[in-house]
Design an enzyme around this catalytic site. Sequence first.
Site, PDB file in Angstrom:
ATOM      1  N   THR A 137     -30.340  -8.181  27.331  1.00  0.00           N
ATOM      2  CA  THR A 137     -30.711  -9.467  26.740  1.00  0.00           C
ATOM      3  C   THR A 137     -31.623 -10.236  27.691  1.00  0.00           C
ATOM      4  O   THR A 137     -31.826 -11.431  27.516  1.00  0.00           O
ATOM      5  CB  THR A 137     -29.462 -10.320  26.440  1.00  0.00           C
ATOM      6  OG1 THR A 137     -28.735 -10.540  27.663  1.00  0.00           O
ATOM      7  CG2 THR A 137     -28.562  -9.647  25.415  1.00  0.00           C
ATOM      8  N   GLY A 138     -32.158  -9.532  28.703  1.00  0.00           N
ATOM      9  CA  GLY A 138     -32.991 -10.164  29.717  1.00  0.00           C
ATOM     10  C   GLY A 138     -34.448 -10.220  29.294  1.00  0.00           C
ATOM     11  O   GLY A 138     -34.911 -11.182  28.675  1.00  0.00           O
ATOM     12  N   LEU A 164     -26.896 -17.044  33.832  1.00  0.00           N
ATOM     13  CA  LEU A 164     -26.469 -16.227  32.695  1.00  0.00           C
ATOM     14  C   LEU A 164     -25.641 -15.032  33.149  1.00  0.00           C
ATOM     15  O   LEU A 164     -24.673 -14.656  32.479  1.00  0.00           O
ATOM     16  CB  LEU A 164     -27.678 -15.764  31.885  1.00  0.00           C
ATOM     17  CG  LEU A 164     -28.415 -16.866  31.134  1.00  0.00           C
ATOM     18  CD1 LEU A 164     -29.642 -16.298  30.425  1.00  0.00           C
ATOM     19  CD2 LEU A 164     -27.490 -17.549  30.123  1.00  0.00           C
ATOM     20  N   GLU A 199     -43.284  -8.325  21.522  1.00  0.00           N
ATOM     21  CA  GLU A 199     -42.507  -9.033  20.497  1.00  0.00           C
ATOM     22  C   GLU A 199     -43.418  -9.829  19.582  1.00  0.00           C
ATOM     23  O   GLU A 199     -44.287 -10.565  20.073  1.00  0.00           O
ATOM     24  CB  GLU A 199     -41.479  -9.944  21.171  1.00  0.00           C
ATOM     25  CG  GLU A 199     -40.447  -9.161  21.968  1.00  0.00           C
ATOM     26  CD  GLU A 199     -39.471 -10.015  22.743  1.00  0.00           C
ATOM     27  OE1 GLU A 199     -38.416  -9.503  23.141  1.00  0.00           O
ATOM     28  OE2 GLU A 199     -39.767 -11.213  22.967  1.00  0.00           O
ATOM     29  N   HIS A 246     -34.509 -10.732  19.628  1.00  0.00           N
ATOM     30  CA  HIS A 246     -34.618 -11.739  20.691  1.00  0.00           C
ATOM     31  C   HIS A 246     -33.940 -13.056  20.284  1.00  0.00           C
ATOM     32  O   HIS A 246     -34.532 -14.131  20.368  1.00  0.00           O
ATOM     33  CB  HIS A 246     -36.086 -11.995  21.056  1.00  0.00           C
ATOM     34  CG  HIS A 246     -36.247 -12.583  22.435  1.00  0.00           C
ATOM     35  ND1 HIS A 246     -37.312 -12.306  23.242  1.00  0.00           N
ATOM     36  CD2 HIS A 246     -35.464 -13.448  23.147  1.00  0.00           C
ATOM     37  CE1 HIS A 246     -37.202 -12.956  24.388  1.00  0.00           C
ATOM     38  NE2 HIS A 246     -36.077 -13.652  24.352  1.00  0.00           N
ATOM     39  N   ILE A 247     -32.686 -12.958  19.859  1.00  0.00           N
ATOM     40  CA  ILE A 247     -31.964 -14.142  19.402  1.00  0.00           C
ATOM     41  C   ILE A 247     -30.649 -14.357  20.162  1.00  0.00           C
ATOM     42  O   ILE A 247     -29.857 -15.217  19.779  1.00  0.00           O
ATOM     43  CB  ILE A 247     -31.686 -14.084  17.882  1.00  0.00           C
ATOM     44  CG1 ILE A 247     -31.163 -12.719  17.414  1.00  0.00           C
ATOM     45  CG2 ILE A 247     -32.959 -14.409  17.118  1.00  0.00           C
ATOM     46  CD1 ILE A 247     -29.712 -12.524  17.582  1.00  0.00           C
ATOM     47  N   ALA A 248     -30.433 -13.615  21.254  1.00  0.00           N
ATOM     48  CA  ALA A 248     -29.197 -13.806  22.018  1.00  0.00           C
ATOM     49  C   ALA A 248     -29.071 -15.233  22.519  1.00  0.00           C
ATOM     50  O   ALA A 248     -27.964 -15.775  22.610  1.00  0.00           O
ATOM     51  CB  ALA A 248     -29.141 -12.832  23.189  1.00  0.00           C
ATOM     52  N   ASP A 302     -31.854  -6.688  22.785  1.00  0.00           N
ATOM     53  CA  ASP A 302     -32.289  -7.923  22.131  1.00  0.00           C
ATOM     54  C   ASP A 302     -33.721  -8.294  22.490  1.00  0.00           C
ATOM     55  O   ASP A 302     -34.287  -9.201  21.882  1.00  0.00           O
ATOM     56  CB  ASP A 302     -31.350  -9.071  22.530  1.00  0.00           C
ATOM     57  CG  ASP A 302     -31.682 -10.380  21.830  1.00  0.00           C
ATOM     58  OD1 ASP A 302     -31.649 -10.417  20.585  1.00  0.00           O
ATOM     59  OD2 ASP A 302     -31.986 -11.363  22.531  1.00  0.00           O
ATOM     60  N   THR A 323     -36.701 -20.610  29.715  1.00  0.00           N
ATOM     61  CA  THR A 323     -36.479 -20.495  31.155  1.00  0.00           C
ATOM     62  C   THR A 323     -37.621 -19.746  31.825  1.00  0.00           C
ATOM     63  O   THR A 323     -38.152 -20.171  32.841  1.00  0.00           O
ATOM     64  CB  THR A 323     -35.148 -19.789  31.442  1.00  0.00           C
ATOM     65  OG1 THR A 323     -34.078 -20.535  30.834  1.00  0.00           O
ATOM     66  CG2 THR A 323     -34.888 -19.679  32.936  1.00  0.00           C
TER      67      THR A 323
END
Length: 320
Positions: free
Chosen positions: A234-235, A160, A265, A287-289, A260, A76
């Site tokens: 989780t953003g 979301l 990263e 980073h898997i949400a 997350d 996104t």
Amino acid sequence: MSLPQVVFVDHATIPPHIHFPELPFEHQWVSYDETSPAQLLERVRDADIIITNKVVLNAELLSQLPRLRLIAVAATGVNNVDIEYCRAHDIAVTNVQGYATRSVPEHVIGMIFALRRHLMAYHHDIARGEWQQRRQFCFFTHPIGDVAGSTLGIIGHGTLGQATAELARAVGMQVIFAERKGASGCREGFLPFETVLGQADVISLHCPLTEETRYLLGADELSMMKANAILINTGRGGLVDEAALVDALLSGAIAAAGVDVFTQEPADQHNPLLANIDLPNLLLTPHIAWGSDSAILQLVQRLVDNIAAFHQGKQQNRVV
């Protein structure tokens, strides 16, 4: 006339067990699991279409790609692409939205339950032999709170954020939405940013990372939260000052955090969150949400549909 070349520069962001649909037109397919900045230009020099998830495509690179017609972002967020350059040079950009409306909310709610009930802390107590040394069939070394009846404050009112609100209400939480930080007034259905920080038992971040939202929550904002509050991010990693978050957890300014996403990263041991990973009130995931199998299947299908639509001269999920 040569076939259009499609280059996927970070295919490893899609798990190997997920089937990637075929593009419905003749093309030359080139795929790399990952691509470093030093490798990027050589790999995409002849690309007509680039697929990227997180590889950065800046103006300096784009200016050297005369054949490039489309950047298909397999996510996104498009902050890794120089959108203004693309707009000025007639390079189309597409993204994928709405594919993780189950995955992300479930991850958020899962983190809330795990932290409010101290599941990981109890797990580590057992691993250290705490339970085995006691005479009771159970033991209480950490307070256990109920999620139902608590208040979830959501920052970000997009797809979301709204999907997370719906799931939170289903487990008995009250939901409030924060107006933009620094806004002079409130839209209907929103509360002032600082009010939400002060009232919520849990804060969940679902807003994009922009210059306005970078370090949206720092030491001052964390100090406005309840001492028993939980922060879930989780953003994007840059929404939170990670060092300030660790200080807040260590000092008891807030009760717990589930994270997350990180400023860099993959994160390394220089990141203050990883340096304090053993804190019982800190839950980290890589980073898997967004990444349930069903969500990724939707993502890759919509990604392929975006490329096919562009090839047919149609506008679909266009950012530019």
